[in-house]
Design a protein around this motif. Structure first.
Motif, PDB file in Angstrom:
ATOM      1  N   PHE A  47      64.858 -17.277  63.131  1.00 33.01           N
ATOM      2  CA  PHE A  47      64.442 -18.225  64.165  1.00 33.01           C
ATOM      3  C   PHE A  47      63.170 -17.668  64.801  1.00 33.01           C
ATOM      4  CE2 PHE A  47      67.326 -21.276  66.802  1.00 33.01           C
ATOM      5  CZ  PHE A  47      66.412 -22.293  66.640  1.00 33.01           C
ATOM      6  N   ILE A  48      62.162 -18.507  64.987  1.00 40.73           N
ATOM      7  CA  ILE A  48      60.894 -18.068  65.594  1.00 40.73           C
ATOM      8  C   ILE A  48      60.655 -18.884  66.853  1.00 40.73           C
ATOM      9  CG2 ILE A  48      58.419 -17.783  65.262  1.00 40.73           C
ATOM     10  CD1 ILE A  48      58.924 -17.496  62.264  1.00 40.73           C
ATOM     11  N   HIS A  49      61.047 -18.318  67.997  1.00 40.15           N
ATOM     12  CA  HIS A  49      60.796 -18.946  69.288  1.00 40.15           C
ATOM     13  C   HIS A  49      59.420 -18.506  69.784  1.00 40.15           C
ATOM     14  CE1 HIS A  49      64.976 -20.166  69.462  1.00 40.15           C
ATOM     15  NE2 HIS A  49      64.764 -20.758  70.621  1.00 40.15           N
ATOM     16  N   PHE A  50      58.514 -19.455  69.876  1.00 37.85           N
ATOM     17  CA  PHE A  50      57.141 -19.171  70.294  1.00 37.85           C
ATOM     18  C   PHE A  50      56.598 -20.434  70.945  1.00 37.85           C
ATOM     19  CE2 PHE A  50      52.518 -18.673  69.387  1.00 37.85           C
ATOM     20  CZ  PHE A  50      52.320 -17.449  70.024  1.00 37.85           C
ATOM     21  N   GLY A  51      55.893 -20.279  72.057  1.00 34.40           N
ATOM     22  CA  GLY A  51      55.346 -21.441  72.746  1.00 34.40           C
ATOM     23  C   GLY A  51      54.861 -21.076  74.125  1.00 34.40           C
ATOM     24  N   ILE A  52      54.813 -22.044  74.995  1.00 33.68           N
ATOM     25  CA  ILE A  52      54.282 -21.790  76.335  1.00 33.68           C
ATOM     26  C   ILE A  52      55.183 -20.839  77.119  1.00 33.68           C
ATOM     27  CG2 ILE A  52      55.349 -23.706  77.630  1.00 33.68           C
ATOM     28  CD1 ILE A  52      52.331 -24.213  78.641  1.00 33.68           C
ATOM     29  N   ASN A  53      56.498 -20.839  76.833  1.00 33.03           N
ATOM     30  CA  ASN A  53      57.414 -19.939  77.531  1.00 33.03           C
ATOM     31  C   ASN A  53      57.105 -18.475  77.255  1.00 33.03           C
ATOM     32  OD1 ASN A  53      58.712 -22.290  78.297  1.00 33.03           O
ATOM     33  ND2 ASN A  53      60.382 -22.084  76.849  1.00 33.03           N
ATOM     34  N   THR A  54      56.510 -18.209  76.086  1.00 30.54           N
ATOM     35  CA  THR A  54      56.141 -16.853  75.693  1.00 30.54           C
ATOM     36  C   THR A  54      55.267 -16.187  76.749  1.00 30.54           C
ATOM     37  OG1 THR A  54      56.220 -17.533  73.376  1.00 30.54           O
ATOM     38  CG2 THR A  54      55.000 -15.518  73.855  1.00 30.54           C
ATOM     39  N   PHE A  55      54.521 -16.981  77.497  1.00 30.50           N
ATOM     40  CA  PHE A  55      53.526 -16.450  78.438  1.00 30.50           C
ATOM     41  C   PHE A  55      53.997 -16.483  79.892  1.00 30.50           C
ATOM     42  CE2 PHE A  55      51.663 -17.847  74.576  1.00 30.50           C
ATOM     43  CZ  PHE A  55      50.794 -16.823  74.242  1.00 30.50           C
ATOM     44  N   HIS A  56      55.285 -16.764  80.095  1.00 29.13           N
ATOM     45  CA  HIS A  56      55.789 -16.886  81.468  1.00 29.13           C
ATOM     46  C   HIS A  56      57.085 -16.119  81.714  1.00 29.13           C
ATOM     47  CE1 HIS A  56      52.781 -19.860  82.633  1.00 29.13           C
ATOM     48  NE2 HIS A  56      52.933 -20.383  81.426  1.00 29.13           N
ATOM     49  N   ASP A  57      57.514 -15.306  80.759  1.00 31.13           N
ATOM     50  CA  ASP A  57      58.769 -14.558  80.918  1.00 31.13           C
ATOM     51  C   ASP A  57      59.924 -15.476  81.307  1.00 31.13           C
ATOM     52  OD1 ASP A  57      57.727 -12.163  80.140  1.00 31.13           O
ATOM     53  OD2 ASP A  57      57.756 -11.220  82.115  1.00 31.13           O
ATOM     54  N   GLN A  58      59.966 -16.668  80.714  1.00 33.52           N
ATOM     55  CA  GLN A  58      61.030 -17.620  80.977  1.00 33.52           C
ATOM     56  C   GLN A  58      61.561 -18.189  79.667  1.00 33.52           C
ATOM     57  OE1 GLN A  58      58.595 -19.579  84.588  1.00 33.52           O
ATOM     58  NE2 GLN A  58      60.569 -20.567  84.241  1.00 33.52           N
ATOM     59  N   GLU A  59      62.867 -18.499  79.656  1.00 24.33           N
ATOM     60  CA  GLU A  59      63.475 -19.121  78.482  1.00 24.33           C
ATOM     61  C   GLU A  59      63.220 -20.623  78.460  1.00 24.33           C
ATOM     62  OE1 GLU A  59      66.099 -16.551  76.234  1.00 24.33           O
ATOM     63  OE2 GLU A  59      63.947 -16.746  76.518  1.00 24.33           O
ATOM     64  N   TRP A  60      63.324 -21.258  79.632  1.00 28.79           N
ATOM     65  CA  TRP A  60      63.080 -22.697  79.744  1.00 28.79           C
ATOM     66  C   TRP A  60      62.059 -22.919  80.844  1.00 28.79           C
ATOM     67  CZ3 TRP A  60      68.500 -25.546  80.009  1.00 28.79           C
ATOM     68  CH2 TRP A  60      69.205 -25.307  78.830  1.00 28.79           C
ATOM     69  N   THR A  61      61.019 -23.685  80.557  1.00 26.19           N
ATOM     70  CA  THR A  61      60.141 -24.180  81.614  1.00 26.19           C
ATOM     71  C   THR A  61      60.231 -25.698  81.617  1.00 26.19           C
ATOM     72  OG1 THR A  61      58.239 -24.033  80.099  1.00 26.19           O
ATOM     73  CG2 THR A  61      58.594 -22.186  81.602  1.00 26.19           C
ATOM     74  N   ASP A  62      59.631 -26.322  82.617  1.00 31.38           N
ATOM     75  CA  ASP A  62      59.901 -27.752  82.851  1.00 31.38           C
ATOM     76  C   ASP A  62      58.734 -28.681  82.554  1.00 31.38           C
ATOM     77  OD1 ASP A  62      58.186 -27.173  84.925  1.00 31.38           O
ATOM     78  OD2 ASP A  62      59.643 -27.584  86.527  1.00 31.38           O
ATOM     79  N   GLY A  63      57.723 -28.180  81.864  1.00 33.42           N
ATOM     80  CA  GLY A  63      56.564 -29.019  81.551  1.00 33.42           C
ATOM     81  C   GLY A  63      55.462 -28.955  82.580  1.00 33.42           C
ATOM     82  N   SER A  64      55.664 -28.165  83.649  1.00 31.40           N
ATOM     83  CA  SER A  64      54.643 -28.080  84.695  1.00 31.40           C
ATOM     84  C   SER A  64      53.667 -26.920  84.480  1.00 31.40           C
ATOM     85  CB  SER A  64      55.316 -27.921  86.066  1.00 31.40           C
ATOM     86  OG  SER A  64      56.048 -26.710  86.136  1.00 31.40           O
ATOM     87  N   LYS A  65      53.975 -26.019  83.573  1.00 30.38           N
ATOM     88  CA  LYS A  65      53.045 -24.918  83.289  1.00 30.38           C
ATOM     89  C   LYS A  65      51.811 -25.492  82.588  1.00 30.38           C
ATOM     90  CE  LYS A  65      56.107 -21.861  84.639  1.00 30.38           C
ATOM     91  NZ  LYS A  65      55.986 -21.267  85.991  1.00 30.38           N
ATOM     92  N   PRO A  66      50.610 -25.121  83.023  1.00 29.90           N
ATOM     93  CA  PRO A  66      49.408 -25.705  82.408  1.00 29.90           C
ATOM     94  C   PRO A  66      49.254 -25.284  80.953  1.00 29.90           C
ATOM     95  CG  PRO A  66      48.811 -23.904  83.886  1.00 29.90           C
ATOM     96  CD  PRO A  66      50.272 -24.156  84.093  1.00 29.90           C
ATOM     97  N   ALA A  67      48.740 -26.203  80.140  1.00 27.32           N
ATOM     98  CA  ALA A  67      48.516 -25.889  78.731  1.00 27.32           C
ATOM     99  C   ALA A  67      47.600 -24.680  78.580  1.00 27.32           C
ATOM    100  CB  ALA A  67      47.920 -27.103  78.021  1.00 27.32           C
ATOM    101  N   SER A  68      46.725 -24.465  79.549  1.00 31.47           N
ATOM    102  CA  SER A  68      45.792 -23.333  79.494  1.00 31.47           C
ATOM    103  C   SER A  68      46.502 -21.985  79.568  1.00 31.47           C
ATOM    104  CB  SER A  68      44.780 -23.435  80.641  1.00 31.47           C
ATOM    105  OG  SER A  68      45.450 -23.439  81.893  1.00 31.47           O
ATOM    106  N   SER A  69      47.764 -21.981  80.021  1.00 30.48           N
ATOM    107  CA  SER A  69      48.487 -20.710  80.117  1.00 30.48           C
ATOM    108  C   SER A  69      49.016 -20.248  78.760  1.00 30.48           C
ATOM    109  CB  SER A  69      49.639 -20.827  81.124  1.00 30.48           C
ATOM    110  OG  SER A  69      50.625 -21.755  80.689  1.00 30.48           O
ATOM    111  N   TYR A  70      49.038 -21.130  77.793  1.00 28.17           N
ATOM    112  CA  TYR A  70      49.367 -20.745  76.418  1.00 28.17           C
ATOM    113  C   TYR A  70      48.098 -20.153  75.805  1.00 28.17           C
ATOM    114  CZ  TYR A  70      50.069 -21.316  71.371  1.00 28.17           C
ATOM    115  OH  TYR A  70      50.141 -21.101  70.013  1.00 28.17           O
TER     116      TYR A  70
END
Length: 348
Positions: A47-70
């Motif tokens: 399993f390869i979990h990779f995405g915007i959560n990778t950059f926030h030390d969180q398992e689930w985020t809610d869509g409010s993190k800016p795309a620029s943070s990835y």
């Protein structure tokens, strides 16, 4: 400019259903189909979990993190595939969109994707190419629950718009892989528990995939209900019994992360009075977290991992171990080392 969710409302009125004519359905059986046998033979994957959560030390985020943070330094899909191959794994499952809605490809239907980030690499395409090159099967994870686009899950009036959005995105994913001559061996869907099962377009999803990738195995997390309530959540694998209802029909195999199957795991489940064979796929973290996290330092021991492998792959079932790439777009050194040691221990 990419289409907004509002513009999808107009498109939805003209969109045809994926299952309007000739339905592609699982065949009732007490034995695995040829495609299921291939899945069972794959047996072991990553399993390869990779995405915007990778950059926030969180398992689930809610869509409010800016795309620029990835902002990964690079996407080293070659290293991911080499790690899987050196571990003796036969396929991988890549997170393409988690509950936050951030897409690891350039989607025409949202701006919340890699194309709006500092690193615009189409991760799905890179992984598809690397899978093809190294002879590793390609599986794709897609979250039904999308907190960015469909955050108000209680509002049923949004269902048809969002369902159309999902089917269009699934076609995009298949387009990417077929363009790179890479078959998709599995689609892994998640997040269905936030709505009643009948509100998801399971039939349309199944037809969309099977019409283009006939041997692709389709599974939706927390697949099985109870005799008293076909939509009960959760029904743990240890509590599942032969003849229990299939919560999301049609589908090909059972999920319920991160649980292992029972010793005498049942395989026959029902829908509309018919029996269907469904193997179990376990998805388990190598360390403690699904996504890379700077605090994630505790790993399962070799003894624990060997026990997991033996339990999860007997009785024609499958084990998927999660190994999250870090912010440099590489799987961690400790993961690589541990997986090689495990392969040696298992003799595979």
């Amino acid at each position: 400019m990419k289409r907004t969710v509002l513009s999808l409302l107009i498109a939805a009125a003209a969109a045809g259903s994926a299952c309007a004519d000739n339905l592609i359905m699982p065949v009732p059986s007490h034995m695995p189909s040829e495609a299921q046998k291939k899945q069972i033979d794959r047996k072991y994957g990553m399993f390869i979990h990779f995405g915007i959560n990778t950059f926030h030390d969180q398992e689930w985020t809610d869509g409010s993190k800016p795309a620029s943070s990835y902002n990964p330094t690079k996407i080293d899909a070659e290293q991911w595939m080499k790690t899987a191959k050196d571990a003796g794994m036969k396929y991988i499952i890549l997170i393409t969109k988690h509950h936050d809605g951030f897409c690891l490809w350039d989607s025409k239907y949202t701006d919340y994707d890699v194309a709006s980030s500092p690193n615009k690499t189409n991760v799905v395409e890179e992984v598809a190419r690397a899978c093809k090159k190294h002879g590793i099967g390609l599986g794709l994870y897609y979250s039904l629950w999308d907190r960015k686009v469909n955050g108000d899950v209680e509002n049923q009036s949004q269902d048809s718009i969002y369902n159309d959005y999902m089917v269009k995105q699934l076609n995009e994913l298949i387009d990417i892989t077929q363009k790179n001559n890479t078959d998709i061996v599995e689609f892994w869907f998640d997040g269905g528990w936030v709505k009643q099962n009948y509100r998801w377009p399971v039939m349309d999803i199944y037809q969309t995939i099977k019409s283009r990738e006939p041997e692709c195995q389709v599974g939706i997390n927390w697949t099985i209900g109870s005799p008293e309530n076909a939509d009960k959540h959760p029904v743990l694998p240890a509590d599942q019994k032969e003849g229990y209802p299939i919560r999301y029909f049609p589908s090909d195999f059972r999920l319920g992360d991160p649980y292992a199957p029972a010793d005498n795991d049942p395989k026959i489940f029902t829908h509309d009075g018919k029996n269907y064979y469904m193997p179990w796929e376990s998805t388990v973290c190598l360390s403690e977290r699904w996504f890379y996290n700077t605090t994630d330092k505790t790993y399962k021991s070799l003894d624990e991992l060997e026990k997991l492998y033996r339990q999860c792959t007997k009785n024609d079932n499958i084990l998927i171990l999660n190994c999250p790439p870090d912010r440099n777009g590489r799987i961690r050194d400790n993961d690589v080392k541990l997986l090689k040691q495990l392969r040696h221990r298992l003799g595979i």
